[in-house]
Design a protein around this motif. Structure first.
Motif, PDB file in Angstrom:
ATOM      1  N   LEU A 277       0.834  -1.209   0.000  1.00 36.43           N
ATOM      2  CA  LEU A 277       0.000   0.000   0.000  1.00 36.43           C
ATOM      3  C   LEU A 277       0.866   1.256   0.000  1.00 36.43           C
ATOM      4  O   LEU A 277       0.511   2.276  -0.605  1.00 36.43           O
ATOM      5  N   MET A 278       2.020   1.195   0.664  1.00 37.02           N
ATOM      6  CA  MET A 278       2.944   2.333   0.690  1.00 37.02           C
ATOM      7  C   MET A 278       3.483   2.614  -0.702  1.00 37.02           C
ATOM      8  O   MET A 278       3.627   3.778  -1.103  1.00 37.02           O
ATOM      9  N   ALA A 279       3.759   1.560  -1.468  1.00 43.20           N
ATOM     10  CA  ALA A 279       4.244   1.742  -2.841  1.00 43.20           C
ATOM     11  C   ALA A 279       3.206   2.475  -3.678  1.00 43.20           C
ATOM     12  O   ALA A 279       3.549   3.348  -4.492  1.00 43.20           O
ATOM     13  N   ARG A 280       1.922   2.148  -3.471  1.00 48.10           N
ATOM     14  CA  ARG A 280       0.878   2.853  -4.211  1.00 48.10           C
ATOM     15  C   ARG A 280       0.757   4.304  -3.741  1.00 48.10           C
ATOM     16  O   ARG A 280       0.579   5.217  -4.559  1.00 48.10           O
ATOM     17  N   ALA A 281       0.856   4.516  -2.429  1.00 49.41           N
ATOM     18  CA  ALA A 281       0.764   5.882  -1.894  1.00 49.41           C
ATOM     19  C   ALA A 281       1.881   6.757  -2.454  1.00 49.41           C
ATOM     20  O   ALA A 281       1.660   7.932  -2.795  1.00 49.41           O
ATOM     21  N   GLU A 282       3.084   6.205  -2.571  1.00 49.26           N
ATOM     22  CA  GLU A 282       4.205   6.966  -3.134  1.00 49.26           C
ATOM     23  C   GLU A 282       3.953   7.304  -4.597  1.00 49.26           C
ATOM     24  O   GLU A 282       4.252   8.418  -5.050  1.00 49.26           O
ATOM     25  N   ALA A 283       3.408   6.345  -5.345  1.00 50.87           N
ATOM     26  CA  ALA A 283       3.102   6.585  -6.756  1.00 50.87           C
ATOM     27  C   ALA A 283       2.035   7.669  -6.906  1.00 50.87           C
ATOM     28  O   ALA A 283       2.111   8.502  -7.815  1.00 50.87           O
TER      29      ALA A 283
END
Length: 505
Positions: A277-283
């Motif tokens: 989920l953090m990877a998506r938030a960064e994107a």
């Protein structure tokens, strides 16, 4: 004499009607005959066309040797419903998977694979594409989180401690795999969802049962994979049962993802799901629109399912084999325990930093993965273009299997191939030697197992914990001989065998 009607006598009229009817029937019969011969001509032409196409391919491509098969029908006794090639030696596996890795990096689409992957999403079953590359990168970064510090070992040691308390109460012979399975799934729950579940958790018990039932149904395959279109007309009972099991399993993961979304905080990454989920938030923050599109909820569920489900069955099976060999070879069990005692001393639980001092134990685990190839032929690859291997042509769209069992039992690379011998992996001074070329339980190339570093460390930690705390013996006192069974196509497992345990001081 009867009076004529319409210029005919009654009997003449009857004859005329019958004559006309026969004429019409004859014409209809002629039409039927023509239609029959027309269809027959089409069928014969179609069959000749298939034969011509097959002959053309045989002349165009230098194909590897294999069993004879019928056009379209194939060979129903074989494993695959489509053209397939099995790579049975190290040189051709390395050529295909490493030297020509992009050519062989795709995955075939199957009906059952689509069912569990939402139509080929995620990592394990998805096609080779930019989306797959990005998701693999994201998943790999999330897994490396557990190789930092003491996160993984803390989880393993905590779970082992709780389950060993329960296990030490066993006074009669019992099946040890009932406990190793619980260790594996509790570690995965903690890793993926941040849950330290109760030992009697209904969720844990249900997931284990689901895994067992799914593997059982895959034993003999599905006609729906052979004839995909049949599902639009008819579904077998076994297929309908599999649909229900897959839906229940994925629904569970969807609910866990939703819980994490509702409580997600960028400053508090709790587990593997939060990392994705953090990877998506960064994107999203960096407005990388394409990356966000490759991390929708559906993709995230599948990425987590790959690690959770992929890690469950293979790790449990490997531990089943390891414990079977430890009971069968008590001298190796004692040698592992002596090494563990020396490396850890009294009262210290194993850690990843102890790995260099647990060489013999790790060598036993590596030999376990050779002798007990839990994924004997692995997940099939699929060629994305015309290629070649071993001097033979491999056309685009060919299913390709790596025969890991053959690699691990090749007498050209392994001395005394039938012998369980951990010394294969050690130098003369007892340290880990270079990994043998023909040891590939995690595959190679583009599709190498993403979780290999975590899996190898986790397996070693669990094994060291088990042997540090208990002696495992046969219930009869007679030296145990490992016997095997098949639980899925190509996968061999040790027959369940009851043991007795002694708590070690």
């Amino acid at each position: 004499m009867e009076v004529r009607k319409n210029g005919l006598y009654k009997d003449e009229q009857a004859v005329t009607v019958v004559s006309m009817a026969m004429k019409r029937s004859g014409m209809e019969l002629l039409d039927v005959v023509k239609e029959f011969f027309s269809l027959q001509t089409v069928a014969v032409g179609f069959f000749i066309g298939l034969l011509t196409y097959q002959l053309y391919n045989k002349l165009k491509y230098k194909s590897p040797p294999g069993p004879w098969s019928l056009p379209l029908i194939g060979n129903y006794k074989r494993k695959c419903p489509s053209k397939a090639v099995f790579l049975n030696s190290l040189d051709v596996v390395i050529e295909a998977m490493v030297k020509k890795k992009s050519d062989f990096a795709d995955r075939p689409r199957t009906k059952s694979g689509d069912m569990f992957s939402d139509g080929g999403k995620g990592i394990a079953f998805s096609p080779y594409s930019a989306t797959w590359k990005f998701q693999k990168k994201v998943a790999g970064k999330a897994l490396r989180y557990y190789m930092l510090g003491s996160r993984l070992e803390d989880m393993v040691n905590d779970v082992c401690g709780k389950i060993f308390e329960r296990m030490s109460q066993e006074k009669e012979p019992f099946y040890v795999n009932e406990y190793t399975g619980k260790i594996v799934i509790h570690v995965l729950f903690n890793m993926c969802f941040g849950q330290k579940c109760d030992l009697d958790s209904k969720d844990v018990a249900r997931i284990l049962k689901l895994d067992e039932e799914i593997v059982e149904r895959f034993n003999s395959g599905f006609i729906e994979d052979l004839i995909p279109g049949i599902t639009y007309v008819y579904k077998t009972m076994k297929w309908r049962e599999l649909e229900d099991l897959a839906d229940e399993l994925l629904t569970f993961i969807r609910k866990e993802v939703q819980k994490h979304k509702d409580t997600f905080e960028e400053s508090n990454i709790r587990d593997y799901t939060d990392s994705i989920l953090m990877a998506r938030a960064e994107a999203e923050t960096q407005e990388r629109v394409e990356d966000v599109a490759m991390l929708t909820d559906v993709y995230i569920v599948q990425i987590i399912a790959d690690i959770f489900l992929g890690g469950l069955e293979t790790t449990m099976m490997t531990l089943d084999w390891f414990m079977a060999f430890m009971v069968a070879f008590p001298e190796y069990q004692e040698q592992c325990q002596a090494e563990i005692d020396q490396a850890l001393g009294k009262g210290k639980s194993p850690s990843a930093s102890d790995r260099n001092n647990l060489c013999f134990t790790e060598a036993c685990m590596m030999e376990t993965m050779r002798k007990g190839s839990v994924a004997a032929i692995g997940i099939p690859h699929y060629t994305i273009c015309d290629s070649s291997v071993g001097g033979f042509d491999i056309p685009k769209g060919t299913m390709v299997f790596n025969n890991y069992w053959a690699l691990h039992n090749d007498s050209n690379f392994w001395k005394d191939v039938d012998k369980f011998d951990p010394y294969r992996y050690l130098t003369k001074d007892g340290k880990m030697d270079m990994k043998p070329e023909s040891w590939l339980p995690f595959s190679a190339g583009r599709r190498v197992c993403l979780g290999e570093p975590v899996a190898r460390t986790e397996l070693l930690l669990i094994a060291a914990n088990m042997l540090q705390n208990f002696n495992f013996k046969t219930s009869s006192g007679v030296k145990h001989k490992v016997t095997t069974k098949f639980n899925a196509p190509g996968n061999e497992l040790p027959e369940p065998h009851k043991v007795i345990i002694e708590k070690r001081n």
